[in-house]
Design a protein around this motif. Structure first.
Motif, PDB file in Angstrom:
ATOM      1  N   TYR A 207       3.984  13.735  -1.280  1.00  0.00           N
ATOM      2  CA  TYR A 207       4.724  12.523  -1.602  1.00  0.00           C
ATOM      3  C   TYR A 207       3.799  11.315  -1.616  1.00  0.00           C
ATOM      4  N   GLU A 208       4.142  10.360  -2.461  1.00  0.00           N
ATOM      5  CA  GLU A 208       3.556   9.026  -2.388  1.00  0.00           C
ATOM      6  C   GLU A 208       4.672   8.114  -1.916  1.00  0.00           C
ATOM      7  N   ASP A 209       4.602   7.702  -0.665  1.00  0.00           N
ATOM      8  CA  ASP A 209       5.741   7.082   0.014  1.00  0.00           C
ATOM      9  C   ASP A 209       6.936   8.046  -0.090  1.00  0.00           C
ATOM     10  N   GLU A 210       8.055   7.604  -0.671  1.00  0.00           N
ATOM     11  CA  GLU A 210       9.210   8.500  -0.785  1.00  0.00           C
ATOM     12  C   GLU A 210       9.282   9.178  -2.154  1.00  0.00           C
ATOM     13  N   GLN A 211       8.297   8.944  -2.981  1.00  0.00           N
ATOM     14  CA  GLN A 211       8.284   9.514  -4.326  1.00  0.00           C
ATOM     15  C   GLN A 211       7.637  10.899  -4.311  1.00  0.00           C
TER      16      GLN A 211
ATOM     17  N   LEU B 177       6.782   8.241   7.229  1.00  0.00           N
ATOM     18  CA  LEU B 177       6.602   6.927   6.599  1.00  0.00           C
ATOM     19  C   LEU B 177       7.181   5.817   7.468  1.00  0.00           C
TER      20      LEU B 177
ATOM     21  N   THR C 133       4.945   2.551   8.616  1.00  0.00           N
ATOM     22  CA  THR C 133       5.226   1.190   8.137  1.00  0.00           C
ATOM     23  C   THR C 133       5.788   0.289   9.235  1.00  0.00           C
TER      24      THR C 133
ATOM     25  N   GLN D 249       9.952  10.956   4.974  1.00  0.00           N
ATOM     26  CA  GLN D 249      10.533   9.665   5.342  1.00  0.00           C
ATOM     27  C   GLN D 249      10.295   9.358   6.818  1.00  0.00           C
TER      28      GLN D 249
ATOM     29  N   MET E 255       0.843  -1.208   0.000  1.00  0.00           N
ATOM     30  CA  MET E 255       0.000   0.000   0.000  1.00  0.00           C
ATOM     31  C   MET E 255       0.871   1.248   0.000  1.00  0.00           C
ATOM     32  N   ALA E 256       0.578   2.162  -0.880  1.00  0.00           N
ATOM     33  CA  ALA E 256       1.301   3.438  -0.927  1.00  0.00           C
ATOM     34  C   ALA E 256       0.572   4.455  -0.046  1.00  0.00           C
ATOM     35  N   TYR E 257       1.353   5.286   0.633  1.00  0.00           N
ATOM     36  CA  TYR E 257       0.787   6.304   1.521  1.00  0.00           C
ATOM     37  C   TYR E 257       0.952   7.695   0.910  1.00  0.00           C
ATOM     38  N   ASN E 258      -0.119   8.477   0.995  1.00  0.00           N
ATOM     39  CA  ASN E 258      -0.076   9.859   0.522  1.00  0.00           C
ATOM     40  C   ASN E 258       0.302  10.768   1.695  1.00  0.00           C
TER      41      ASN E 258
END
Length: 355
Positions: free
Chosen positions: A20-24, A343, A347, A340, A1-4
């Protein structure tokens, strides 16, 4: 699952926002505030609604659904001294940000805005590694004057982020390595990282360690006392000499390292001497931190804007390269570091800290 993730980093005349979407990174935006806008408010806390509206309006203009966020992370402010980590924004934390536990600064708004927006969109709110992170060993707190124990105020967010980045790149845990991390920016912090804690570091706010583009660092105390009582300066003016008009500003009238290098290249002897002294003092601080770590240093890490200078890095390697090898992460990415941090606790990589 990706986090916003929404990241909020308030500065004195701007609010930096990242999505960010995860670290992106999806996008980053620097929302600038004019002097006239800021001057409308008597206190920093009074700016909260104004800055919140600017953030929400920007997201709407980009057609980004505020309700899509899972995590909101704000820049930590001048709280009480706390260990490093990611903290859930609690009522007590909010109260200390509002009163300015160790002073008033725009970054105090970060956690407040994160909590308020988070509550409205049902997202978790955090702060990460504020400047008041304090993990000093007891022996490091002694200054020589009982009334004035040494304090830990430094570039904790970026220092911790690059230390963890290095550990990850070499396949080790941050908690099992020893590092000297040198942040070269408007202020210079030189820290000893041991087993996941910053066990000693210079206080960049109040005058300690190497001078920097804007700060005087450690100065002769007796002469400073005489200056304070000379009748020539107010308390505010003296403090400005230490933090703001010190360092490069004091010697050449500019806090821009590129200006200093240009002057040196044009044959300005004073500029050349200031650069030499700057590097000399940083190297001395790093040498001191090596003794804190009993000479067992896995790596020296340089970061911050001045780390882009090959001249500075090569000069530091020449002076302190005997201690350990160098890794350079120039610049700083505070928004990513905040994302980060949020996140990692979401996680389960790290436990969330309680204020």
């Amino acid at each position: 699952m990706a986090y916003n993730i929404l990241v909020i980093n308030p500065g004195s005349t701007s609010t930096k926002v990242g999505v960010y979407e995860d670290e992106q990174k999806i996008f980053e935006e620097t929302l600038r505030h004019s002097t006239e806008e800021i001057a409308k408010y008597d206190n920093i806390i009074d700016q909260k609604d104004f800055r919140k509206k600017v953030i929400i309006d920007m997201l709407k203009n980009k057609n980004y659904d505020v309700n899509a966020f899972d995590i909101i992370v704000g820049r930590g402010g001048l709280l009480k001294p706390i260990p490093g980590g990611t903290y859930a924004v609690s009522d007590e934390l909010i109260e200390d940000l509002k009163i300015g536990k160790q002073g008033q600064h725009a970054s105090n708004l970060g956690g407040i805005l994160a909590k308020e927006i988070g509550d409205e969109v049902d997202a978790a709110a955090y702060i990460v590694d504020p400047v008041v992170v304090d993990e000093l060993e007891p022996v490091a707190r002694y200054s020589g004057m009982p009334e004035l124990p040494r304090r830990s105020i430094f570039h904790a967010l970026n220092q911790k982020a690059v230390a963890k980045r290095y550990a990850k790149e070499i396949g080790k845990n941050y908690n099992e390595i020893s590092l000297i991390v040198i942040h070269l920016g408007g202020g210079v912090s030189v820290a000893a990282h041991k087993n996941g804690k910053v066990v000693d570091v210079n206080n960049i706010l109040d005058g300690e360690g190497a001078f920097s583009p804007e700060r005087a660092g450690t100065v002769p105390v007796g002469d400073l006392i005489k200056l304070c009582f000379s009748g020539k300066y107010s308390e505010k003016e003296i403090y400005k000499k230490i933090c703001g008009n010190g360092g490069f500003n004091g010697y050449i009238g500019s806090n821009n390292f590129l200006d200093l290098m240009k002057m040196k290249e044009e044959g300005n002897e004073e500029a050349a001497n200031v650069i030499d002294a700057f590097i000399y003092q940083i190297a001395k601080d790093a040498g001191a931190m090596a003794t804190v770590l009993n000479g067992k240093v896995d790596q020296i890490i340089c970061t911050g804007g001045i780390s882009y200078s090959e001249f500075v890095i090569n000069a530091l390697k020449e002076k302190i390269g005997f201690i350990a090898d160098f890794t350079v992460y120039p610049g700083e990415d505070e928004l990513l570091a905040l994302a980060q941090g949020g996140l990692r606790v979401t996680t389960g990589e790290e436990r969330v800290m309680e204020y």
